[in-house]
Design a protein around this motif. Structure first.
Motif, PDB file in Angstrom:
ATOM      1  N   LEU A   8       0.839  -1.196   0.000  1.00 41.27           N
ATOM      2  CA  LEU A   8       0.000   0.000   0.000  1.00 41.27           C
ATOM      3  C   LEU A   8       0.882   1.258   0.000  1.00 41.27           C
ATOM      4  O   LEU A   8       2.065   1.182   0.334  1.00 41.27           O
ATOM      5  CB  LEU A   8      -0.909  -0.011   1.232  1.00 41.27           C
ATOM      6  CG  LEU A   8      -1.998  -1.086   1.226  1.00 41.27           C
ATOM      7  CD1 LEU A   8      -2.783  -1.060   2.538  1.00 41.27           C
ATOM      8  CD2 LEU A   8      -2.954  -0.891   0.046  1.00 41.27           C
ATOM      9  N   PRO A   9       0.299   2.393  -0.359  1.00 42.42           N
ATOM     10  CA  PRO A   9       1.067   3.638  -0.293  1.00 42.42           C
ATOM     11  C   PRO A   9       1.643   3.847   1.110  1.00 42.42           C
ATOM     12  O   PRO A   9       1.000   3.494   2.106  1.00 42.42           O
ATOM     13  CB  PRO A   9       0.021   4.714  -0.606  1.00 42.42           C
ATOM     14  CG  PRO A   9      -1.017   4.012  -1.409  1.00 42.42           C
ATOM     15  CD  PRO A   9      -1.047   2.607  -0.903  1.00 42.42           C
ATOM     16  N   SER A  11       3.917   2.289   2.752  1.00 42.76           N
ATOM     17  CA  SER A  11       4.175   1.112   3.584  1.00 42.76           C
ATOM     18  C   SER A  11       5.677   0.920   3.785  1.00 42.76           C
ATOM     19  O   SER A  11       6.101   0.197   4.681  1.00 42.76           O
ATOM     20  CB  SER A  11       3.552  -0.141   2.949  1.00 42.76           C
ATOM     21  OG  SER A  11       3.976  -0.269   1.614  1.00 42.76           O
ATOM     22  N   GLY A  12       6.485   1.580   2.945  1.00 48.03           N
ATOM     23  CA  GLY A  12       7.941   1.476   3.079  1.00 48.03           C
ATOM     24  C   GLY A  12       8.607   0.722   1.940  1.00 48.03           C
ATOM     25  O   GLY A  12       9.712   0.234   2.079  1.00 48.03           O
ATOM     26  N   LYS A  13       7.935   0.626   0.790  1.00 49.19           N
ATOM     27  CA  LYS A  13       8.491  -0.096  -0.368  1.00 49.19           C
ATOM     28  C   LYS A  13       9.801   0.518  -0.843  1.00 49.19           C
ATOM     29  O   LYS A  13      10.789  -0.182  -1.045  1.00 49.19           O
ATOM     30  CB  LYS A  13       7.503  -0.086  -1.541  1.00 49.19           C
ATOM     31  CG  LYS A  13       6.172  -0.694  -1.249  1.00 49.19           C
ATOM     32  CD  LYS A  13       5.256  -0.588  -2.457  1.00 49.19           C
ATOM     33  CE  LYS A  13       4.819   0.835  -2.780  1.00 49.19           C
ATOM     34  NZ  LYS A  13       3.918   1.432  -1.786  1.00 49.19           N
ATOM     35  N   GLY A  31       7.460   7.470  -5.335  1.00 52.58           N
ATOM     36  CA  GLY A  31       6.054   7.442  -5.708  1.00 52.58           C
ATOM     37  C   GLY A  31       5.800   7.933  -7.130  1.00 52.58           C
ATOM     38  O   GLY A  31       4.676   7.970  -7.575  1.00 52.58           O
ATOM     39  N   ASN A 105       3.395   6.252  12.223  1.00 48.19           N
ATOM     40  CA  ASN A 105       4.144   7.457  11.917  1.00 48.19           C
ATOM     41  C   ASN A 105       3.128   8.504  11.487  1.00 48.19           C
ATOM     42  O   ASN A 105       2.612   8.464  10.374  1.00 48.19           O
ATOM     43  CB  ASN A 105       5.162   7.150  10.796  1.00 48.19           C
ATOM     44  CG  ASN A 105       6.021   8.348  10.448  1.00 48.19           C
ATOM     45  OD1 ASN A 105       5.753   9.465  10.885  1.00 48.19           O
ATOM     46  ND2 ASN A 105       7.053   8.108   9.653  1.00 48.19           N
ATOM     47  N   VAL A 108       3.314  10.459   8.203  1.00 46.13           N
ATOM     48  CA  VAL A 108       2.822   9.827   6.974  1.00 46.13           C
ATOM     49  C   VAL A 108       1.723   8.836   7.344  1.00 46.13           C
ATOM     50  O   VAL A 108       1.976   7.651   7.560  1.00 46.13           O
ATOM     51  CB  VAL A 108       3.936   9.070   6.200  1.00 46.13           C
ATOM     52  CG1 VAL A 108       4.588   9.937   5.175  1.00 46.13           C
ATOM     53  CG2 VAL A 108       4.965   8.472   7.132  1.00 46.13           C
ATOM     54  N   ASN A 204       6.858  -4.423   8.037  1.00 45.86           N
ATOM     55  CA  ASN A 204       7.764  -3.302   8.307  1.00 45.86           C
ATOM     56  C   ASN A 204       7.489  -2.751   9.703  1.00 45.86           C
ATOM     57  O   ASN A 204       6.463  -2.121   9.951  1.00 45.86           O
ATOM     58  CB  ASN A 204       7.558  -2.220   7.248  1.00 45.86           C
ATOM     59  CG  ASN A 204       8.590  -1.114   7.345  1.00 45.86           C
ATOM     60  OD1 ASN A 204       9.526  -1.194   8.154  1.00 45.86           O
ATOM     61  ND2 ASN A 204       8.424  -0.090   6.536  1.00 45.86           N
ATOM     62  N   GLY A 236      12.353  -1.164   8.639  1.00 45.41           N
ATOM     63  CA  GLY A 236      12.649  -0.324   7.487  1.00 45.41           C
ATOM     64  C   GLY A 236      13.608   0.807   7.781  1.00 45.41           C
ATOM     65  O   GLY A 236      14.627   0.962   7.122  1.00 45.41           O
ATOM     66  N   LYS A 237      13.254   1.557   8.809  1.00 47.74           N
ATOM     67  CA  LYS A 237      14.017   2.772   9.050  1.00 47.74           C
ATOM     68  C   LYS A 237      15.438   2.493   9.545  1.00 47.74           C
ATOM     69  O   LYS A 237      16.387   3.076   9.018  1.00 47.74           O
ATOM     70  CB  LYS A 237      13.278   3.663  10.038  1.00 47.74           C
ATOM     71  CG  LYS A 237      13.501   5.094   9.701  1.00 47.74           C
ATOM     72  CD  LYS A 237      12.419   5.979  10.223  1.00 47.74           C
ATOM     73  CE  LYS A 237      12.637   7.378   9.668  1.00 47.74           C
ATOM     74  NZ  LYS A 237      11.638   8.290  10.217  1.00 47.74           N
TER      75      LYS A 237
HETATM   76  N1  LIG Z   1       8.716   5.424  11.545  1.00 46.83           N
HETATM   77  C1  LIG Z   1       8.973   4.740  10.441  1.00 46.83           C
HETATM   78  N2  LIG Z   1       8.805   5.354   9.263  1.00 46.83           N
HETATM   79  C2  LIG Z   1       9.052   4.654   8.139  1.00 46.83           C
HETATM   80  C3  LIG Z   1       9.483   3.287   8.178  1.00 46.83           C
HETATM   81  N3  LIG Z   1       9.625   2.853   6.916  1.00 46.83           N
HETATM   82  C4  LIG Z   1       9.290   3.900   6.113  1.00 46.83           C
HETATM   83  N4  LIG Z   1       8.961   4.992   6.856  1.00 46.83           N
HETATM   84  C5  LIG Z   1       8.562   6.314   6.356  1.00 46.83           C
HETATM   85  O1  LIG Z   1       7.351   6.214   5.653  1.00 46.83           O
HETATM   86  C6  LIG Z   1       7.360   7.069   4.502  1.00 46.83           C
HETATM   87  C7  LIG Z   1       7.020   6.276   3.260  1.00 46.83           C
HETATM   88  O2  LIG Z   1       8.068   5.393   2.970  1.00 46.83           O
HETATM   89  P1  LIG Z   1       8.356   4.910   1.479  1.00 46.83           P
HETATM   90  O3  LIG Z   1       9.448   3.946   1.549  1.00 46.83           O
HETATM   91  O4  LIG Z   1       8.488   6.077   0.589  1.00 46.83           O
HETATM   92  O5  LIG Z   1       6.982   4.182   1.195  1.00 46.83           O
HETATM   93  P2  LIG Z   1       6.413   3.647  -0.197  1.00 46.83           P
HETATM   94  O6  LIG Z   1       5.678   2.400   0.122  1.00 46.83           O
HETATM   95  O7  LIG Z   1       7.490   3.572  -1.198  1.00 46.83           O
HETATM   96  O8  LIG Z   1       5.381   4.805  -0.551  1.00 46.83           O
HETATM   97  P3  LIG Z   1       4.747   5.142  -2.017  1.00 46.83           P
HETATM   98  O9  LIG Z   1       5.780   4.851  -3.045  1.00 46.83           O
HETATM   99  O10 LIG Z   1       4.411   6.608  -1.907  1.00 46.83           O
HETATM  100  O11 LIG Z   1       3.539   4.291  -2.118  1.00 46.83           O
HETATM  101  C8  LIG Z   1       8.742   7.712   4.454  1.00 46.83           C
HETATM  102  O12 LIG Z   1       8.615   9.007   4.995  1.00 46.83           O
HETATM  103  C9  LIG Z   1       9.578   6.815   5.344  1.00 46.83           C
HETATM  104  O13 LIG Z   1      10.597   7.554   5.981  1.00 46.83           O
HETATM  105  C10 LIG Z   1       9.661   2.681   9.457  1.00 46.83           C
HETATM  106  O14 LIG Z   1      10.047   1.505   9.582  1.00 46.83           O
HETATM  107  N5  LIG Z   1       9.393   3.449  10.555  1.00 46.83           N
END
Ligand SMILES: Nc1nc2c(ncn2[C@@H]2O[C@H](COP(=O)(O)OP(=O)(O)OP(=O)(O)O)[C@@H](O)[C@H]2O)c(=O)[nH]1
Ligand SMILES: [Mg+2]
Length: 361
Positions: A8-9, A11-13, A31, A105, A108, A204, A236-237
């Motif tokens: 999903l959007p 989610s941390g992909k 994105g 978070n 987001v 994640n 993820g982070k």
């Molecule tokens: N607190 C926290 N934030 C996270 C984590 N993983 C990702 N984020 C945050 O969540 C936001 C979205 O992460 P992305 O990796 O861009 O997610 P995505 O699934 O690629 O999102 P889209 O491509 O927009 O669908 C970013 O601001 C990340 O920093 C995590 O494990 N913990």
């Protein structure tokens, strides 16, 4: 072999993709419509050990390709829209990693407002099943007519397989949890069905969920794990931050956090295994290398992966399994003495971790 990262959007992909591929792209590009591809080394402690023993000029890991699959967007009504464009981006992958968000978070927000792994996983499942059903039903109708009219041979073989799929999908189960023969899979290949793809669910988690990591994973695994569905968790982070450190710093960091192996290494290796892939090794002072084969391949086929000439002119394979090699001091002479080093013919089924040298004409 290509693995698509879906989810999903927010989610941390992209976070996961950038970490495992050690690549960086502009956050503003996150994105965006265009997908990111990268080839990743499959970590293998056995290959590292061989390199330590032989000190070769080069060490070559097995690789797989990852794609950050884009195109899933929050619709006008607030819910996520699985557009045909997105689904067709998913179709071209051999297997999928589905990132499921368990971290909170507020900066987001989750597109559905709350954190609920099961709901997120189910929404993908439903979309995939519905998309497959549409493909299968449409094809069954056409084939029936075709077979009646012209007695189409291929159609006659395809029809029962597609009807089997329809039956499975009607009961709302993904195709990947059912057994298909090699022939059936071959026939189904052209349809690029979604729910048949092996799936690794990657939860994640946030740093603060460290203590619950295992129980959270188990809870989802109990519900969702199956023959071709596995559940793993990652952070993820922190993993992303760790990947930006030099190796030495990273290992200090890992010790501090009590991480024994990077979760991402596990994830890459699981993805490799999920594709039905395994490695055999060639070793020596020039090069230590992991070669990728499909499970069940013969010594002659494996030889052909190294060089097509080796397939054509195959005589024998010298084989010792990595574990036996190490158990005998990392020495071919000792392995031979102990009888664990052998000569195998072309029909020998290669095992994951075999060290092989091909004798050819
Ligand atoms: N607190 C926290 N934030 C996270 C984590 N993983 C990702 N984020 C945050 O969540 C936001 C979205 O992460 P992305 O990796 O861009 O997610 P995505 O699934 O690629 O999102 P889209 O491509 O927009 O669908 C970013 O601001 C990340 O920093 C995590 O494990 N913990
Ligand atoms: Mg992204």
């Amino acid at each position: 072999m290509q693995i698509g990262i879906v989810g999903l959007p927010f989610s941390g992909k992209s976070t996961l993709f950038q970490t495992i591929t050690k690549s960086h792209f502009d956050p503003a590009a996150l994105g965006k419509a265009e997908a990111h591809h990268a080839v990743v080394k499959v970590p293998d402690a056995r290959l590292d050990e061989c390199s330590r023993i032989f000190s070769p000029k080069r060490t070559v890991n097995a690789t797989i390709e990852f794609v950050d699959v884009v195109g899933l967007k929050k619709g006008e009504t607030g819910s996520t829209q699985f557009t045909t464009n997105f689904l067709s981006n998913v179709k071209t992958n051999d297997a999928l990693v589905q990132v499921v968000r368990l971290f909170a978070n507020d900066a987001v927000p989750h597109p559905d407002g709350t954190i609920d792994a099961q709901r997120d996983i189910d929404s993908f499942e439903t979309e995939f099943i519905l998309s497959d059903l549409a493909v299968v039903e449409n094809r069954v109708e056409r084939l029936k007519k075709q077979v009646m009219k012209s007695g189409d041979e291929l159609g006659k073989r395809e029809l029962p397989v597609l009807e089997k799929c329809k039956h499975i999908l009607d009961s709302a189960t993904p195709l990947r949890e059912h057994d298909f023969s090699k022939e059936e899979l071959q026939l189904l290949k052209t349809y690029q069905l979604l729910s048949i793809k092996p799936m690794l669910i990657a939860l994640n988690l946030d740093e603060s969920q460290r203590d619950q990591a295992d129980s959270l994973r188990k809870k989802v695994a109990e519900l969702k794990e199956g023959k071709h569905t596995k559940v793993v968790s990652f952070f993820g982070k922190i993993e992303m931050e760790m990947s930006e450190l030099a190796d030495e710093e990273a290992s200090v960091f890992m010790q501090e956090y009590g991480i024994t192996e990077s979760a991402l290494d596990t994830l890459i290796r699981e993805s490799y295994a999920m594709l039905g892939l395994q490695s055999f090794f060639t070793v020596g002072e020039d090069e230590c290398r992991a070669w990728t084969i499909r499970r069940g391949m013969t010594a002659q086929e494996a030889a052909g992966v190294i060089h097509s000439d080796f397939f054509a002119k195959f005589i024998r394979a010298e084989v010792v399994h990595y574990d036996d090699f190490i158990a005998h001091g990392g020495s071919f002479a000792k392995a031979k003495e102990a009888g664990v080093w052998r000569l195998e013919g072309k029909e020998y089924i290669v095992k994951d971790g075999d060290i092989i040298s091909i004798r050819h004409g």
